[in-house]
Design a protein around this motif. Structure first.
Motif, PDB file in Angstrom:
ATOM      1  N   VAL A 194       0.888  -1.214  -0.002  1.00  0.00           N
ATOM      2  CA  VAL A 194       0.089   0.229   0.046  1.00  0.00           C
ATOM      3  C   VAL A 194       0.843   1.211   0.113  1.00  0.00           C
ATOM      4  N   VAL A 195       0.556   2.318  -0.895  1.00  0.00           N
ATOM      5  CA  VAL A 195       1.535   3.497  -0.925  1.00  0.00           C
ATOM      6  C   VAL A 195       0.234   4.500  -0.813  1.00  0.00           C
ATOM      7  N   ALA A 196       0.742   5.910  -0.581  1.00  0.00           N
ATOM      8  CA  ALA A 196      -0.046   7.049  -0.462  1.00  0.00           C
ATOM      9  C   ALA A 196       0.026   7.678  -1.867  1.00  0.00           C
ATOM     10  N   CYS A 197      -1.194   8.360  -2.053  1.00  0.00           N
ATOM     11  CA  CYS A 197      -1.389   9.204  -3.288  1.00  0.00           C
ATOM     12  C   CYS A 197      -0.555  10.265  -3.034  1.00  0.00           C
ATOM     13  N   PRO A 198       0.216  10.553  -4.200  1.00  0.00           N
ATOM     14  CA  PRO A 198       1.371  11.740  -3.949  1.00  0.00           C
ATOM     15  C   PRO A 198       0.464  13.127  -4.006  1.00  0.00           C
ATOM     16  N   GLN A 199      -0.867  13.256  -4.203  1.00  0.00           N
ATOM     17  CA  GLN A 199      -1.350  14.383  -4.246  1.00  0.00           C
ATOM     18  C   GLN A 199      -2.391  14.648  -2.807  1.00  0.00           C
ATOM     19  N   CYS A 200      -3.015  13.483  -2.630  1.00  0.00           N
ATOM     20  CA  CYS A 200      -3.942  13.598  -1.131  1.00  0.00           C
ATOM     21  C   CYS A 200      -3.529  12.972  -0.146  1.00  0.00           C
ATOM     22  N   SER A 201      -2.491  12.004  -0.133  1.00  0.00           N
ATOM     23  CA  SER A 201      -1.868  11.043   0.884  1.00  0.00           C
ATOM     24  C   SER A 201      -2.992  10.150   1.094  1.00  0.00           C
ATOM     25  N   GLN A 202      -3.864   9.813   0.492  1.00  0.00           N
ATOM     26  CA  GLN A 202      -4.926   8.622   0.750  1.00  0.00           C
ATOM     27  C   GLN A 202      -4.116   7.406   0.442  1.00  0.00           C
ATOM     28  N   PRO A 203      -4.169   6.315   1.403  1.00  0.00           N
ATOM     29  CA  PRO A 203      -3.466   5.101   1.067  1.00  0.00           C
ATOM     30  C   PRO A 203      -3.946   4.183  -0.072  1.00  0.00           C
ATOM     31  N   THR A 204      -3.445   3.745  -0.853  1.00  0.00           N
ATOM     32  CA  THR A 204      -4.069   2.884  -2.149  1.00  0.00           C
ATOM     33  C   THR A 204      -3.316   1.561  -2.656  1.00  0.00           C
ATOM     34  N   GLU A 205      -3.965   0.709  -2.776  1.00  0.00           N
ATOM     35  CA  GLU A 205      -3.216  -0.498  -3.705  1.00  0.00           C
ATOM     36  C   GLU A 205      -3.989  -0.837  -4.866  1.00  0.00           C
ATOM     37  N   ARG A 206      -4.615   0.062  -5.182  1.00  0.00           N
ATOM     38  CA  ARG A 206      -5.800  -0.346  -6.401  1.00  0.00           C
ATOM     39  C   ARG A 206      -4.856  -0.144  -7.680  1.00  0.00           C
ATOM     40  N   VAL A 207      -4.756  -1.102  -8.389  1.00  0.00           N
ATOM     41  CA  VAL A 207      -3.879  -0.908  -9.573  1.00  0.00           C
ATOM     42  C   VAL A 207      -4.507  -0.633 -10.669  1.00  0.00           C
ATOM     43  N   HIS A 208      -4.122   0.517 -11.438  1.00  0.00           N
ATOM     44  CA  HIS A 208      -4.625   0.955 -12.709  1.00  0.00           C
ATOM     45  C   HIS A 208      -3.901   0.259 -13.848  1.00  0.00           C
ATOM     46  N   ALA A 209      -2.719  -0.015 -13.863  1.00  0.00           N
ATOM     47  CA  ALA A 209      -1.940  -0.609 -14.958  1.00  0.00           C
ATOM     48  C   ALA A 209      -0.522  -0.954 -14.676  1.00  0.00           C
ATOM     49  N   TYR A 210       0.003  -1.884 -15.291  1.00  0.00           N
ATOM     50  CA  TYR A 210       1.336  -2.251 -15.348  1.00  0.00           C
ATOM     51  C   TYR A 210       2.200  -2.046 -16.132  1.00  0.00           C
ATOM     52  N   HIS A 211       3.367  -1.468 -16.018  1.00  0.00           N
ATOM     53  CA  HIS A 211       4.189  -0.923 -17.373  1.00  0.00           C
ATOM     54  C   HIS A 211       5.498  -1.896 -17.240  1.00  0.00           C
ATOM     55  N   GLN A 212       6.049  -1.955 -18.422  1.00  0.00           N
ATOM     56  CA  GLN A 212       7.272  -2.514 -18.318  1.00  0.00           C
ATOM     57  C   GLN A 212       8.370  -1.446 -18.828  1.00  0.00           C
ATOM     58  N   ARG A 213       9.429  -1.494 -18.184  1.00  0.00           N
ATOM     59  CA  ARG A 213      10.614  -0.422 -18.498  1.00  0.00           C
ATOM     60  C   ARG A 213      11.943  -1.198 -18.727  1.00  0.00           C
ATOM     61  N   ARG A 214      12.567  -0.882 -19.534  1.00  0.00           N
ATOM     62  CA  ARG A 214      14.021  -1.396 -19.779  1.00  0.00           C
ATOM     63  C   ARG A 214      14.866  -0.435 -19.676  1.00  0.00           C
TER      64      ARG A 214
END
Length: 73
Positions: free
Chosen positions: A18-38
Motif C-alpha cells: 500500500v502506498v499514499a497518493c502523492p497528491q492527497c496522501s490517501q493510501p491505495t493499492e488499487r492497480v490501474h495498470a502495469y508498465h514494463q521499462r527496460r
C-alpha cells in the motif's frame, strides 16, 4: 539476475504494498495498470547490464478528490 553470455539481465518490480497518493496522501493499492521499462546500466566486468523493471500505476481511491479519475504516479 540472469547471465546471458556478455549480458547480465536483472528482473525487478515495484513491491505490492500500500502506498499514499502523492497528491492527497490517501493510501491505495488499487492497480490501474502495469508498465514494463527496460533500463541499461554501466558494464560490470566487461558485460552489459540490462534491467527489466515492472512498475505499477495506482488509482487514487479518494472519490472527493478532483483528480480521482487520473491514476496516481
Amino acid at each position: 539476475m540472469v547471465e546471458q553470455g556478455l549480458v547480465l539481465r536483472v528482473r525487478a518490480r515495484t513491491p505490492g504494498t500500500v502506498v499514499a497518493c502523492p497528491q492527497c496522501s490517501q493510501p491505495t493499492e488499487r492497480v490501474h495498470a502495469y508498465h514494463q521499462r527496460r533500463l541499461a546500466d554501466l558494464p560490470v566486468g566487461g558485460r552489459a547490464v540490462i534491467i527489466d523493471l515492472q512498475v505499477r500505476r495506482l488509482r487514487c481511491p479518494n472519490a472527493s478528490f478532483v483528480r480521482q479519475a487520473r491514476p496516481c504516479r
